[in-house]
Design a protein around this motif. Structure first.
Motif, short mmCIF file in Angstrom:
data_model
loop_
_atom_site.label_atom_id
_atom_site.label_comp_id
_atom_site.label_asym_id
_atom_site.label_seq_id
_atom_site.Cartn_x
_atom_site.Cartn_y
_atom_site.Cartn_z
N HIS A 30 0.63 -1.30 0.20
CA HIS A 30 0.11 -0.12 -0.26
C HIS A 30 0.74 1.18 0.07
O HIS A 30 2.16 1.23 0.23
CB HIS A 30 -0.92 -0.08 1.19
N PHE A 31 0.09 2.14 -0.40
CA PHE A 31 1.07 3.61 -0.38
C PHE A 31 0.34 4.67 0.48
O PHE A 31 -0.77 4.72 0.55
CB PHE A 31 0.90 4.16 -1.79
N CYS A 32 1.24 5.13 1.40
CA CYS A 32 0.75 6.22 2.52
C CYS A 32 1.84 7.36 2.07
O CYS A 32 1.43 8.47 2.37
CB CYS A 32 1.20 5.56 3.82
N GLY A 33 2.88 7.42 1.64
CA GLY A 33 3.86 8.55 1.45
C GLY A 33 4.74 8.55 2.76
O GLY A 33 4.44 7.97 3.74
N ASP A 34 5.60 9.64 2.39
CA ASP A 34 6.31 9.77 3.60
C ASP A 34 5.63 10.38 4.86
O ASP A 34 4.69 11.26 4.83
CB ASP A 34 7.15 11.10 3.30
N GLY A 35 6.04 9.88 5.82
CA GLY A 35 5.16 10.33 7.25
C GLY A 35 5.73 9.84 8.55
O GLY A 35 6.31 8.62 8.19
N LEU A 36 5.43 10.20 9.44
CA LEU A 36 5.99 9.62 10.94
C LEU A 36 4.83 9.48 11.79
O LEU A 36 3.74 10.07 11.82
CB LEU A 36 6.63 10.54 11.66
N VAL A 37 4.58 7.92 12.11
CA VAL A 37 3.69 7.62 13.10
C VAL A 37 4.17 7.18 14.48
O VAL A 37 5.33 6.63 14.55
CB VAL A 37 2.94 6.45 12.71
N ARG A 38 3.72 7.67 15.59
CA ARG A 38 4.22 7.41 16.70
C ARG A 38 3.15 6.51 17.56
O ARG A 38 1.95 7.00 17.69
CB ARG A 38 4.50 8.78 17.86
N VAL A 39 3.65 5.52 18.03
CA VAL A 39 2.60 4.59 18.60
C VAL A 39 3.07 4.45 20.19
O VAL A 39 4.18 4.31 20.54
CB VAL A 39 2.95 3.16 18.11
N ILE A 40 2.09 4.52 20.74
CA ILE A 40 2.25 4.49 22.51
C ILE A 40 1.47 3.51 23.02
O ILE A 40 0.23 3.23 22.77
CB ILE A 40 1.69 5.99 23.16
N VAL A 41 2.17 2.51 23.54
CA VAL A 41 1.55 1.25 23.70
C VAL A 41 1.63 1.16 25.48
O VAL A 41 2.56 1.39 26.38
CB VAL A 41 2.55 0.12 23.42
N ASP A 42 0.44 0.80 26.03
CA ASP A 42 0.17 0.79 27.40
C ASP A 42 0.85 -0.58 27.86
O ASP A 42 0.45 -1.67 27.47
CB ASP A 42 -1.22 0.73 27.80
N GLY A 43 1.97 -0.56 28.75
CA GLY A 43 2.67 -1.85 29.15
C GLY A 43 2.10 -2.79 30.14
O GLY A 43 2.85 -3.61 30.60
N ARG A 44 0.93 -2.41 30.62
CA ARG A 44 0.37 -2.85 31.85
C ARG A 44 -0.66 -3.95 31.16
O ARG A 44 -1.11 -3.95 30.10
CB ARG A 44 -0.14 -2.04 32.72
N GLY A 45 -0.95 -4.80 32.24
CA GLY A 45 -1.83 -5.93 31.78
C GLY A 45 -1.39 -6.94 31.04
O GLY A 45 -0.02 -7.28 30.97
N ALA A 46 -2.21 -7.94 30.67
CA ALA A 46 -1.85 -9.33 30.25
C ALA A 46 -1.49 -9.32 28.84
O ALA A 46 -1.90 -8.54 28.09
CB ALA A 46 -3.09 -10.40 30.56
#
Length: 511
Positions: free
Chosen positions: A304-320
């Motif tokens: 797929h095409f999205c083009g240049d860009g930055l995505v920041r992913v924030i993950v909750d490290g708690r839980g199972a």
């Protein structure tokens, strides 16, 4: 990495009438060709008809029928140049920036289709190709938009997608920008008929920018494999669905690109011939039947095409199930990187040992406590990213990042919304569970929209900045709670929330 081109100017109906030409190949089927052309001409567009090997009498009758219509141009290829050769003559013989390619047994059902197409062009000004809805009358069924998927062995399959964007298109029922051919080249004339549109999509991918194909749901085309009563029309059907032509197309694509298409097409060819001639034929080569082993294996690529860009992913490290969640996110990040995005993953509040191992394995780029994230990382991350993805205790489907980013970048109406998985699934080990479908715009503050919170959602940088600058981070006890509070506040502030078609988040219920 490819750079996203500048947005096109706003399109009007008058502009489109002057800059669009309907291109149709005429290979007998005189009556349907006239019906098809007339259905499009009613809107005031121009029609380019290329005689591609029809009987002389049929060509003369076609010319006589449209002799008084200045918006119809009839050219002669001199012989049957096939689909690829015929369409190439129409591409090089016209100058319009948009070309609507339709088979000569397709009519347009939507009366105001030009206005609907104008709306689609303005809604997704960076899309390469627009595909109307196609109803196959002879099958009493709707066609669908498909992605092509290729595995590590070269096996290819076409997978239906409910997302509005895809990487492949039906060549005989699509509105195509001339920029596609300027960027990728013309159709390969070694493919006389069959898969010439797919080969173009493969070429676009290999050149570094997969096609950006957009569905146009409110324009309806009718495809009618009407039984032929004239000998010349039956002969045309046998040429169109000739086993040798289709097999050669398979061979060319395999030798040129190393991509293997399903060889089990003999029965399909027989059925197409039956629909068009009313006769059952047994002269299709039985060697088309293989052992049936054509299937995808292992990891696959759906470019797929999205083009240049930055995505920041924030993950909750708690839980199972943190490892499972991180691995699911890693697959989604890999798909996003293949679509030319840069992705950075921050792991928040994970146990120290697990955070260290996640960094070592490349499952995260940064790890910190919620307090550290609240005081430094959250505010520092406002600069430079195009989209932010918050992931709580749920497994995320692999295409969510790409689909959400495409929505945000390539759909003017959706830009500025908070985007959620279309389906939220709560599942338990005993097979019980529940599912919530969030179709298009929805109200996340409604009780029935909850399924207990919001396991994942994405937002553009403008909304993220508002969240980080709010007072929520000063008092909430953790990442997921902060995000949930922000969802609630965003509703009161009038922010639009949408489900991303074809995506899901799975929440495992601990028993």
């Amino acid at each position: 990495m490819s750079v996203v081109p500048e947005s096109r100017p706003v399109v009007t109906a008058q502009w489109l009438l002057e800059n669009l030409v309907v291109c149709m190949l005429f290979f007998n089927k005189l009556e349907q060709t006239i019906e098809s052309s007339s259905s499009f001409l009613a809107a005031g567009v121009r029609v380019n008809l290329l005689n591609n090997g029809s009987e002389p009498a049929a060509l003369e009758a076609l010319k006589a029928h449209f002799s008084d219509n200045p918006r119809v141009t009839i050219l002669d290829a001199g012989s049957n140049r096939g689909v690829s050769g015929g369409r190439n003559l129409q591409i090089t013989g016209t100058t319009a920036p948009w070309l609507l390619f339709v088979d000569n047994d397709i009519t347009v059902e939507t009366e105001n289709w030009v206005d609907s197409l104008v709306e689609a062009l303005n809604r997704s000004p960076l899309a390469d190709i627009f595909v109307p809805r196609l109803f196959n009358k002879h099958e009493d069924a709707w066609g669908w938009l498909s992605d092509f998927v290729v595995d590590g062995y070269g096996n290819c399959a076409f997978i239906r997608t409910d997302a509005p964007f895809a990487n492949a298109f039906p060549g005989g029922a699509s509105v195509v920008s001339r920029r596609v051919f300027e960027r990728v080249g013309l159709y390969d004339e070694d493919l006389f008929v069959g898969f010439e549109d797919f080969e173009l999509a493969i070429r676009a991918w290999k050149k570094g920018r997969p096609l950006l194909v957009r569905a146009v749901e409110d324009v309806v085309l009718i495809h009618d494999h009407r039984v032929s009563l004239v000998a010349a029309d039956k002969s045309a059907a046998l040429v169109r669905y000739n086993f040798g032509h289709i097999r050669k197309s398979h061979t060319v694509i395999k030798e040129k690109h190393g991509v293997l298409l399903d060889p089990n097409f003999a029965d399909w060819l027989k059925e197409q011939v039956h629909q068009l001639t009313g006769e059952r034929t047994h002269d299709v080569e039985e060697t088309a039947q293989s052992d049936g082993n054509h299937a995808l294996h292992g990891f696959t690529v759906a470019p797929h095409f999205c083009g240049d860009g930055l995505v920041r992913v924030i993950v909750d490290g708690r839980g199972a199930d943190l490892w499972m969640r991180l691995r699911a996110i890693r697959i989604a990040c890999d798909s996003a990187r293949e679509a030319q995005l840069k992705v950075l993953v921050s792991l928040v509040d994970a146990p120290v040992d697990m955070a260290r191992e996640a960094l070592r394995l490349g499952l995260a780029d940064h790890a910190c406590s919620f307090e550290e994230w609240r005081s430094t990382e959250a505010r520092a991350s406002v600069e430079g990213a195009d989209m932010y993805l918050c992931v709580g205790p749920a497994l995320l489907t692999s295409g969510f990042i790409v689909k959400a980013f495409q929505h945000n970048r390539f759909d003017v109406r959706v830009a500025g919304s908070i985007l959620h998985p279309e389906r939220v699934i709560r599942a338990s080990s005993n097979g019980l569970g529940e599912q919530l479908v969030r179709s298009d715009v929805f109200d996340p503050s409604a009780l029935e929209s909850s399924l207990r919170c919001f396991p994942a959602f994405a937002m553009p940088s403008s909304i993220w900045g508002d969240f980080v600058r709010s007072d929520l981070l000063s008092w909430v006890p953790g990442h997921t709670e902060a995000m949930t509070c922000w969802i609630d506040r965003s509703c009161r502030d009038g922010v639009i929330h949408r489900g991303v078609p074809g995506s899901a988040a799975i929440i495992k219920i601990c028993e």
